[in-house]
Scaffold this motif. Structure first.
Motif, PDB file in Angstrom:
ATOM      1  N   GLN A  84       0.830  -1.209   0.000  1.00 16.44           N
ATOM      2  CA  GLN A  84       0.000   0.000   0.000  1.00 16.44           C
ATOM      3  C   GLN A  84       0.865   1.261   0.000  1.00 16.44           C
ATOM      4  N   SER A  85       1.964   1.220  -0.737  1.00 16.15           N
ATOM      5  CA  SER A  85       2.831   2.385  -0.843  1.00 16.15           C
ATOM      6  C   SER A  85       3.441   2.430  -2.229  1.00 16.15           C
ATOM      7  N   GLY A  86       3.518   3.620  -2.798  1.00 17.38           N
ATOM      8  CA  GLY A  86       4.154   3.818  -4.102  1.00 17.38           C
ATOM      9  C   GLY A  86       4.839   5.161  -4.141  1.00 17.38           C
ATOM     10  N   ARG A 102       3.952   1.681  -8.245  1.00 16.94           N
ATOM     11  CA  ARG A 102       2.691   1.569  -7.524  1.00 16.94           C
ATOM     12  C   ARG A 102       2.790   0.727  -6.260  1.00 16.94           C
ATOM     13  N   ASP A 103       3.839  -0.086  -6.134  1.00 18.78           N
ATOM     14  CA  ASP A 103       3.959  -0.948  -4.961  1.00 18.78           C
ATOM     15  C   ASP A 103       5.418  -1.047  -4.557  1.00 18.78           C
ATOM     16  N   ARG A 104       5.709  -0.681  -3.329  1.00 20.98           N
ATOM     17  CA  ARG A 104       7.066  -0.719  -2.803  1.00 20.98           C
ATOM     18  C   ARG A 104       6.999  -0.774  -1.279  1.00 20.98           C
ATOM     19  N   PRO A 183      14.721  -4.277  -3.785  1.00 25.06           N
ATOM     20  CA  PRO A 183      14.466  -5.676  -4.165  1.00 25.06           C
ATOM     21  C   PRO A 183      15.772  -6.427  -4.407  1.00 25.06           C
ATOM     22  N   CYS A 184      15.793  -7.690  -3.996  1.00 27.16           N
ATOM     23  CA  CYS A 184      17.008  -8.508  -4.127  1.00 27.16           C
ATOM     24  C   CYS A 184      16.646  -9.880  -4.657  1.00 27.16           C
ATOM     25  N   ASP A 193       8.831 -10.594  -4.720  1.00 24.63           N
ATOM     26  CA  ASP A 193       8.363  -9.664  -3.693  1.00 24.63           C
ATOM     27  C   ASP A 193       8.597 -10.214  -2.289  1.00 24.63           C
ATOM     28  N   ASP A 194       9.759 -10.871  -2.094  1.00 26.87           N
ATOM     29  CA  ASP A 194       9.986 -11.527  -0.811  1.00 26.87           C
ATOM     30  C   ASP A 194      11.297 -11.162  -0.122  1.00 26.87           C
ATOM     31  N   VAL A 195      12.328 -10.759  -0.868  1.00 25.10           N
ATOM     32  CA  VAL A 195      13.622 -10.459  -0.259  1.00 25.10           C
ATOM     33  C   VAL A 195      14.025  -9.030  -0.622  1.00 25.10           C
TER      34      VAL A 195
END
Length: 221
Positions: A84-86, A102-104, A183-184, A193-195
């Motif tokens: 819920q952040s962009g 749109r998503d971060r 992102p990694c 969208d996990d690391v």
């Protein structure tokens, strides 16, 4: 969906022999204890605050005429949203290279002070009200949250909510640097969208004073 979110910073080194095979590996890990935020007494879906860093502040001035000026606040209140952040809707020209997103992850370390128009009957209760309002401005309701198109937008919503919740407050100052998590994709894996990696790379430092109508800002930028 657990009760806490742990962001780990890793540092690795390794030794190679002449056959390009790894002969030794060392790993250092530092864990930052992010605790899930409570909004209106309910655990938030994607809102976290770091425990053990928050410092409550107060600055009081009293002159011989009996005029009392009290400013309260908080610093090093680290907060993080996993969704819920962009960052979008900003001004662009022919030199703009930064793409909209749109998503971060959004994270910041909040420094806030607020000035009282009149003194509250209970400073502790008012502090809790303002602090809760600031967190509500960041995260929104526990279910679904609220979308933030930028830290600048969220900063204003935080101060606006604090002024709504605490009628004694006439001016709110906020300083909120961007704390970046990039992102990694570790070797041999795919980013899903996990690391993310915490980084100290150059970042924006956003601050503003929001006041009631006709009130004077209490803090110079």
């Amino acid at each position: 969906c657990g009760c806490c979110c742990c962001c780990c910073c890793c540092c690795c080194c390794y030794c190679c022999c002449c056959c390009c095979q790894v002969s030794k590996a060392k790993v250092w890990v530092e864990q930052a204890p992010w605790q899930r935020v409570q909004v209106a007494g309910v655990a938030h879906e994607h809102g976290f605050a770091m425990s053990g860093t928050e410092i409550r502040t107060t600055h009081v001035t009293c002159d011989r005429a009996g005029k009392l000026d009290v400013q309260c606040g908080v610093k090093e209140l680290k907060v993080l949203k996993t969704t819920q952040s962009g960052y979008e809707g900003f001004l662009r020209d022919e030199f703009t290279l930064l793409p909209e997103v749109r998503d971060r992850l959004m994270a910041t370390s909040v420094t806030a002070t607020w000035k009282y128009a009149y003194q509250p009957t209970d400073y502790d209760a008012t502090y809790a009200t303002v602090r809760g309002a600031l967190l509500e401005g960041v995260f929104g309701p526990p279910r679904g949250g609220v979308y933030s198109p930028s830290v600048q937008y969220t900063l204003y919503q935080m101060a606006h909510t604090a002024l709504q919740r605490a009628p004694q407050v006439e001016s709110v100052f906020l300083n909120m640097p961007n704390l970046h998590f990039l992102p990694c994709a570790p070797v041999g894996s795919k980013f899903e969208d996990d690391v993310y990696i915490a980084t100290s790379e150059p970042h924006g430092n956003i601050e503003a004073v929001v006041t009631r109508k006709d009130a004077k800002p209490h803090c110079r930028l």
